[in-house]
Scaffold this motif. Structure first.
Motif, short mmCIF file in Angstrom:
data_model
loop_
_atom_site.label_atom_id
_atom_site.label_comp_id
_atom_site.label_asym_id
_atom_site.label_seq_id
_atom_site.Cartn_x
_atom_site.Cartn_y
_atom_site.Cartn_z
N GLY A 287 0.82 -1.21 0.00
CA GLY A 287 0.00 0.00 0.00
C GLY A 287 0.85 1.25 0.00
O GLY A 287 2.05 1.20 -0.28
N TRP A 288 0.23 2.38 0.35
CA TRP A 288 0.99 3.63 0.29
C TRP A 288 2.07 3.69 1.35
O TRP A 288 3.03 4.47 1.23
CB TRP A 288 0.07 4.84 0.33
CG TRP A 288 -0.82 5.03 1.53
CD1 TRP A 288 -2.15 4.74 1.62
CD2 TRP A 288 -0.47 5.61 2.78
NE1 TRP A 288 -2.64 5.08 2.85
CE2 TRP A 288 -1.63 5.63 3.59
CE3 TRP A 288 0.72 6.14 3.32
CZ2 TRP A 288 -1.64 6.12 4.89
CZ3 TRP A 288 0.71 6.62 4.62
CH2 TRP A 288 -0.45 6.62 5.38
N GLY A 289 1.97 2.87 2.37
CA GLY A 289 3.05 2.80 3.35
C GLY A 289 4.33 2.21 2.79
O GLY A 289 5.40 2.34 3.39
N HIS A 290 4.23 1.58 1.63
CA HIS A 290 5.42 1.04 0.95
C HIS A 290 5.89 1.96 -0.18
O HIS A 290 6.90 1.67 -0.82
CB HIS A 290 5.11 -0.34 0.37
CG HIS A 290 4.69 -1.35 1.40
ND1 HIS A 290 3.36 -1.64 1.66
CD2 HIS A 290 5.42 -2.14 2.24
CE1 HIS A 290 3.29 -2.55 2.61
NE2 HIS A 290 4.52 -2.86 2.98
N GLY A 291 5.13 3.03 -0.42
CA GLY A 291 5.53 3.97 -1.45
C GLY A 291 4.61 4.00 -2.65
O GLY A 291 4.86 4.76 -3.60
N ILE A 292 3.54 3.21 -2.65
CA ILE A 292 2.57 3.29 -3.74
C ILE A 292 1.81 4.61 -3.61
O ILE A 292 1.36 4.96 -2.52
CB ILE A 292 1.57 2.11 -3.68
CG1 ILE A 292 2.31 0.78 -3.55
CG2 ILE A 292 0.66 2.12 -4.90
CD1 ILE A 292 3.24 0.48 -4.68
N CYS A 365 12.80 6.25 -6.37
CA CYS A 365 13.13 6.98 -5.15
C CYS A 365 11.93 7.15 -4.23
O CYS A 365 12.10 7.50 -3.06
CB CYS A 365 13.72 8.34 -5.50
SG CYS A 365 15.34 8.26 -6.28
N GLY A 366 10.73 6.92 -4.74
CA GLY A 366 9.54 7.06 -3.91
C GLY A 366 9.21 5.84 -3.09
O GLY A 366 8.38 5.90 -2.17
N LEU A 367 9.83 4.70 -3.38
CA LEU A 367 9.58 3.49 -2.61
C LEU A 367 10.18 3.63 -1.22
O LEU A 367 11.27 4.19 -1.05
CB LEU A 367 10.17 2.28 -3.33
CG LEU A 367 9.59 2.01 -4.73
CD1 LEU A 367 10.34 0.86 -5.39
CD2 LEU A 367 8.10 1.72 -4.67
N ARG A 368 9.50 3.12 -0.22
CA ARG A 368 9.93 3.31 1.16
C ARG A 368 10.73 2.12 1.67
O ARG A 368 10.70 1.02 1.10
CB ARG A 368 8.71 3.54 2.06
CG ARG A 368 7.93 4.79 1.68
CD ARG A 368 6.85 5.11 2.67
NE ARG A 368 6.10 6.31 2.29
CZ ARG A 368 5.09 6.80 2.98
NH1 ARG A 368 4.68 6.20 4.09
NH2 ARG A 368 4.46 7.89 2.57
#
Length: 389
Positions: A287-292, A365-368
């Motif tokens: 999800g967005w916590g992973h950078g999506i 670079c956006g992936l967490r």
């Protein structure tokens, strides 16, 4: 510890991960080295944890390949690079201040100086300093204005504890809103000539990073500092140089962690794009916590069992939904491919970037950090060539 999913079965327990093809980085570096020749140094730009690929591992690979130096922004990246590369020069791009002087000394870092105020703050600590002077040629970011360059150089050389090892600039990425590359470099040329005539020109002058390296070979100068190009992320589709590169980020994957078929007892389908009665829904453990991104383009999809499954909104912290109505054999634990191949189909990095409303660098670079990195075997595909003949 081996991070290959085939040799490390614990990775089979992961619900989501990204795969990094480390061999691509070495290959891309060799392509750059072959293009610029042996007399121009390469400062490998490893900012943002080496564009999401892991600064320590990447530094080790590039050291083995013969890189001359590194450029980083954060102390965390400097620590990782120094551990992997004990003797290579490390240039700190603007971002740290005199409070980091102990680490600058212990890690043997070269700092960037962007103006007299910047220099004064470092001089206040009285420590020996190795510096690169940065010039702003029209990027409107960090760096001294060309009109003030000579004075800043004078101030630097007037202090015995300051050693000016280089002078550099990052050329504008503002497109039509900014000055052309030729115009920007022309602002620097007379100052370089003047410093050279006075015997005060630093040993290293550098203005070319990834885009200008591809498009303006005449500006290689003493060194170049490619970043995105090392990781196969540059945006150029045309140029004067042809470089066979491939992305280091080779896959993003997640597993199906829940499956259900819509039913009247759940109420009407949400009034959102992609929902319909009796749809078969799968939930992925990413999800967005992973950078999506929280908002995706309408074309966003994944590959499940070699077929496309649309992503349906919204995106949650640790989950996203896909419509697998047309993939009845989809099962719990199945691998869903957000980036990469499944059978004959493939979601490419440019395609993913478009669905994510960003560019290829923005994806990588956006992936967490919560999205685990594993080493992937190289993909046997023809590398993309950046530039034209």
């Amino acid at each position: 510890m081996n991070n290959s999913p085939l040799q490390n079965p614990s990775l089979l327990c992961e619900t989501t991960w990204r795969e990094i093809d480390l061999s691509a980085i070495g290959s891309n570096f060799r392509a750059i080295r072959g293009a610029i020749g042996p007399n121009t140094k390469i400062f490998a730009c490893l900012k943002q944890d080496a564009y999401g690929c892991g600064a320590g591992k990447v530094a080790s690979i590039l050291c083995a390949a013969g890189v001359d130096a590194f450029g980083v922004v954060s102390i965390a990246d400097a620590l990782a690079v120094r551990k992997a590369a004990p003797r290579k020069p490390i240039l700190m791009y603007p971002g740290i201040g005199p409070s980091a002087v102990g680490l600058v000394r212990d890690l043997d870092l070269t700092i960037s100086i962007s103006g007299e105020e910047d220099l004064a703050s470092w001089l206040s600590i009285g420590a020996p300093l190795k510096v690169f002077v940065k010039v702003d040629l029209g990027f409107w970011r960090a760096g001294v204005a060309p009109s003030n360059l000579r004075r800043l150089m004078d101030v630097c050389t007037s202090h015995s504890n300051v050693t000016v090892d280089g002078l550099y600039a990052h050329l504008s990425e503002l497109g039509d809103a900014g000055s052309s590359t030729l115009t920007q470099v022309a602002r620097l040329t007379p100052h370089l000539a003047g410093l050279k005539a006075e015997g005060r020109l630093p040993a290293t002058v550098m203005v070319s990073s990834s885009e200008s390296l591809l498009n303006h070979p005449e500006f290689d100068m003493d060194a170049v500092d490619p970043g995105a190009l090392l990781f196969g992320l540059t945006r150029s589709r045309t140029g004067r140089r042809i470089l066979p590169i491939r992305p280091a980020l080779s896959a993003i994957k997640a597993r199906i962690v829940a499956l259900k078929t819509g039913h009247d007892s759940m109420g009407a389908p949400p009034d959102l794009p992609g929902y319909h009665p009796d749809m078969r829904l799968a939930v992925l453990g990413i999800g967005w916590g992973h950078g999506i991104p929280r908002r995706l383009g309408s074309s966003a999809s994944v590959l499940v069992r070699e077929r496309r499954a649309p992503i349906v909104p919204p995106i949650h912290l640790e989950h996203l939904r896909i419509d697998v109505t047309d993939i009845p054999e989809a099962a719990l634990g199945d691998e869903a491919v957000l980036l990469g191949s499944s059978g004959a189909d493939r979601i490419t990095l440019p395609e993913l970037a478009e669905a994510w409303n960003t560019d290829e660098t923005g994806v990588s670079c956006g992936l967490r950090e919560s999205l685990r990195r594993i080493d992937a075997a190289p993909i046997e595909t023809e590398p993309r060539r950046r530039g034209i003949t």
